[in-house]
Design an enzyme around this catalytic site. Structure first.
Site, PDB file in Angstrom:
ATOM      1  N   HIS A  30       2.406  10.563  -7.942  1.00 39.46           N
ATOM      2  CA  HIS A  30       1.203  10.195  -8.683  1.00 39.46           C
ATOM      3  C   HIS A  30       0.654  11.417  -9.416  1.00 39.46           C
ATOM      4  CE1 HIS A  30       1.651   7.304  -5.409  1.00 39.46           C
ATOM      5  NE2 HIS A  30       0.944   6.447  -6.119  1.00 39.46           N
ATOM      6  N   HIS A 261      -0.640   6.837 -13.388  1.00 38.73           N
ATOM      7  CA  HIS A 261      -1.147   6.726 -12.017  1.00 38.73           C
ATOM      8  C   HIS A 261      -0.077   6.973 -10.975  1.00 38.73           C
ATOM      9  CE1 HIS A 261      -2.459   4.900  -8.244  1.00 38.73           C
ATOM     10  NE2 HIS A 261      -3.691   5.097  -8.652  1.00 38.73           N
ATOM     11  N   GLU A 406     -16.994  -1.405  13.336  1.00 39.68           N
ATOM     12  CA  GLU A 406     -15.903  -1.007  14.216  1.00 39.68           C
ATOM     13  C   GLU A 406     -14.916  -0.071  13.518  1.00 39.68           C
ATOM     14  OE1 GLU A 406     -17.187  -5.178  15.553  1.00 39.68           O
ATOM     15  OE2 GLU A 406     -16.764  -4.165  13.650  1.00 39.68           O
ATOM     16  N   HIS A 468     -12.950 -14.498  20.895  1.00 38.87           N
ATOM     17  CA  HIS A 468     -13.280 -13.236  21.555  1.00 38.87           C
ATOM     18  C   HIS A 468     -12.298 -12.879  22.670  1.00 38.87           C
ATOM     19  CE1 HIS A 468     -16.865 -13.415  19.209  1.00 38.87           C
ATOM     20  NE2 HIS A 468     -17.454 -12.423  19.848  1.00 38.87           N
TER      21      HIS A 468
END
Length: 663
Positions: A30, A261, A406, A468
């Protein structure tokens, strides 16, 4: 400070030349971002960044994070030009080749000066948040004399689009991390083309809304870049500098387009860029005057480091500071006395509570720890009385309220661990390891001592139901190299697992802990830390051994019940507790063969018992063994009913064992 274009332009063009030449030779990479951000990087590294190229590990150096890690040649160029021992020019010529430290994305374990691994976009910025947190915390403990540095980040549009960016900047703004400065490479280009194709958000407004200072500069005007940096340094909050740049600057036919890029420029365009930049040197050669300017920039911090070393030498905190930055535990630190107390006075507690009890001892004796939770403090049991809150007003606190972030929490802990001087641990539910997983993987890849306290480890959490209840999570985490996944079965094993986790200087640990109370089966003193071997015999067969029951966590008690029933029928049964399969696999063949005798399945039946997927357990049960587990999603019910529903009772398991033995 010199911003003379006559000096700065050739220095920046050296970055452009090395970047396009390395990518061209590799035919992969890149070039666009390094060429576009070369001017900003040159101003930073030659005038503001506090570092000494001769001492990459200097504890009070500024941290520099290339969050847009695909532009790795920017960082490799900076390290080489400023005088770091590595990478050499030969390394740069071997960019992206097998065995070269100049990998396609920066890897912290390959090169000093690469502070963190920044392949996945956004995680570099999030780790920088953790580095800035560690700096402020250590500053509060050791003072300006020993800890007084900044964390600098270069991030691209991709970093700022990724979801983790939102979590990270929200946390940084809330904590007012004034030593954190992020340069946004605002080139308005992604792989697909113009950013208009995919986004129309006001990034500056978003950062301002989260409490950041925001300004902008012309990313190719040295004086304007310096002005923006000076303004950011004067602020008492984190700063975003929007740098308007041109991707691939200097490549006359491709600059400003997505063509620069992620692909080599091509021989013709490289030649044209040399003309455009007035760069006459051959590939991988730097003119002496430019090399000298860069070496001067790289040695600019030697005087500051020398003065810092003098302060360290005369500091009353010298020994403690050096120990912590080396990642060493205090001499004689262990939990043997705590474990002995547990053996004397057995407890029936959830292992999440047992973890809290162990932490009460750990946090008193180990000032290195910084705890936290993703808004589940009362459930994860991660806060103890010894920890004050880490906040904008109290960076000396040792407990972080991460909020419902999280992924951001996990990445920030990586940054803290990589910064050094602290041992971060943070909690959430095991099922939400899915939200943390990319950062957990980077913990392992980067050899970072991060401890994940993941509670509610099975269907034993009960009524919250399938969303859960973790099923595949333990085995999916065990699939990550260099990660310890530890599922203790009682209070003693929990303390032992904590001791092991703290001892790991170069790998992270997941502690999978129960919600429900578990009987303590370890009631006799043992010779050393049994869990450190990964698996051990919790019960020897009384009759002739015909069955080996291998269990983890809450299922060890169930395995002991099954063994008792089998023994009553004259069938000898070992019970093997396996709190950590990874550690067991590291033991000697003799030890492993002793715990799991290598005999045919017709002689000894191996049975695994774990309230999760059976996938992978055939490694230990062999193909003809029994694997008791759950190969569906969970159910919403009280824990006892859920276990019975899925066949986790001694009656159901013994019935299967007898049928297998009689087959």
């Amino acid at each position: 400070m010199s911003l003379d274009p006559a000096r700065m332009i050739p220095m920046a063009n050296a970055i452009r030349a090395l970047s396009m030449d390395a990518v061209q030779k590799a035919q992969s990479g890149h070039p666009g971002m390094p060429m576009g951000m070369a001017d900003v990087a040159t101003v930073l590294w030659s005038n503001y960044l506090k570092y000494d190229a001769s001492a990459p590990g200097w504890a009070d150096r500024d941290r520099f994070v290339l969050s847009a890690g695909h532009g790795s040649m920017l960082l490799y160029s900076l390290l080489h030009l400023s005088g770091f021992a590595k990478p050499t020019m030969e390394d740069i010529e071997n960019f992206r080749q097998l065995g070269s430290p100049t990998a396609g994305h920066p890897e912290n374990f390959l090169l000093p000066g690469v502070e963190c691994t920044t392949g996945p976009l956004g995680q570099g910025l999030a780790m920088a948040v953790g580095m800035a947190m560690a700096e402020r915390h250590l500053n509060a403990q050791f003072g300006d004399e020993l800890v007084d540095h900044n964390t600098w980040v270069i991030a691209g549009d991709g970093c700022l689009m990724e979801g983790i960016n939102h979590e990270a900047i929200g946390l940084a703004g809330h904590l007012k991390l004034s030593r954190l400065i992020c340069f946004w490479d605002d080139n308005q280009i992604t792989i697909d083309g113009s950013t208009d194709l995919s986004t129309s958000e006001n990034i500056r407004a978003r950062f301002e809304a989260t409490g950041w200072f925001v300004n902008a500069c012309d990313g190719h005007d040295y004086a304007d870049i310096a002005r923006a940096i000076e303004e950011a340094l004067a602020e008492d909050r984190p700063a975003l500098i929007a740098c308007r740049t041109m991707i691939g600057r200097g490549a006359p036919n491709k600059q400003g387009t997505a063509a620069t890029h992620g692909s080599p420029l091509g021989a013709d365009e490289v030649a044209a860029a040399r003309e455009q930049l007035n760069w006459r040197a051959e590939p991988f050669q730097i003119p002496d005057q430019i090399a000298s300017e860069w070496r001067s920039a790289g040695s600019r911090g030697s005087d500051a480091r020398s003065k810092w070393l003098s302060r360290l030498e005369s500091s009353d905190h010298k020994a403690a500071f050096e120990r912590r930055m080396a990642g060493d535990l205090p001499e004689g630190f262990d939990l043997s006395e705590f474990v002995a107390e547990l053996v004397r006075e057995p407890q029936k507690v959830a292992t999440r509570k047992a973890s809290e009890n162990a932490l009460s001892v750990i946090n008193q004796r180990l000032p290195d720890t910084i705890g936290g939770s993703a808004d589940l403090t009362g459930s994860n049991n991660t806060k103890t009385a010894e920890l004050g809150d880490f906040s904008a007003d109290n960076a000396g606190g040792r407990y972080v309220y991460y909020g419902i972030r999280e992924f951001g929490m996990a990445a920030a802990m990586n940054g803290m661990a990589l910064h050094g001087g602290v041992i971060p641990y943070g909690g959430t539910f095991l099922v939400f390891s899915d939200y943390c997983r990319p950062a957990i993987r980077l913990s392992a890849l980067q050899e970072a001592r991060v401890i994940y306290v993941m509670t509610h480890d099975s269907i034993g959490l009960g009524e919250d139901g399938p969303t859960h209840q973790p099923i595949e999570h333990l085995q999916s985490l065990r699939a990550i190299p260099n990660l310890l996944v530890m599922r203790p079965g009682d209070a003693v094993e929990t303390a032992e697992c904590w001791e092991v986790a703290l001892q790991q200087k170069k790998r992270p640990t997941v502690l999978a802990l129960s919600r429900q109370g578990l009987e303590q089966f370890r009631t006799e003193a043992a010779d050393g830390n049994q869990s450190a071997r990964g698996a051990y015999r919790a019960k020897d067969a009384e009759a002739e051994r015909r069955v080996i029951l291998i269990a983890t966590g809450s299922e060890i008690g169930l395995a002991l019940e099954c063994a008792a029933e089998l023994e009553s029928r004259g069938i000898g049964a070992d019970v093997v507790s396996m709190p950590c399969a990874e550690l067991f696999d590291e033991q000697s063949p003799a030890y492993r063969d002793n715990i799991l005798p290598n005999v045919g399945p017709e002689e000894i039946l191996r049975v695994s018992i774990e309230a999760g997927t059976t996938f992978g357990w055939e490694r230990y049960t062999m193909s003809n063994g029994l694997r008791i587990g759950i190969d569906s999603f969970g159910t919403s019910a009280p824990a006892k009913d859920a276990f019975e529903h899925f066949g986790f009772t001694s009656e159901a398991i013994v019935s299967k064992i007898l049928a297998k033995l009689e087959a």
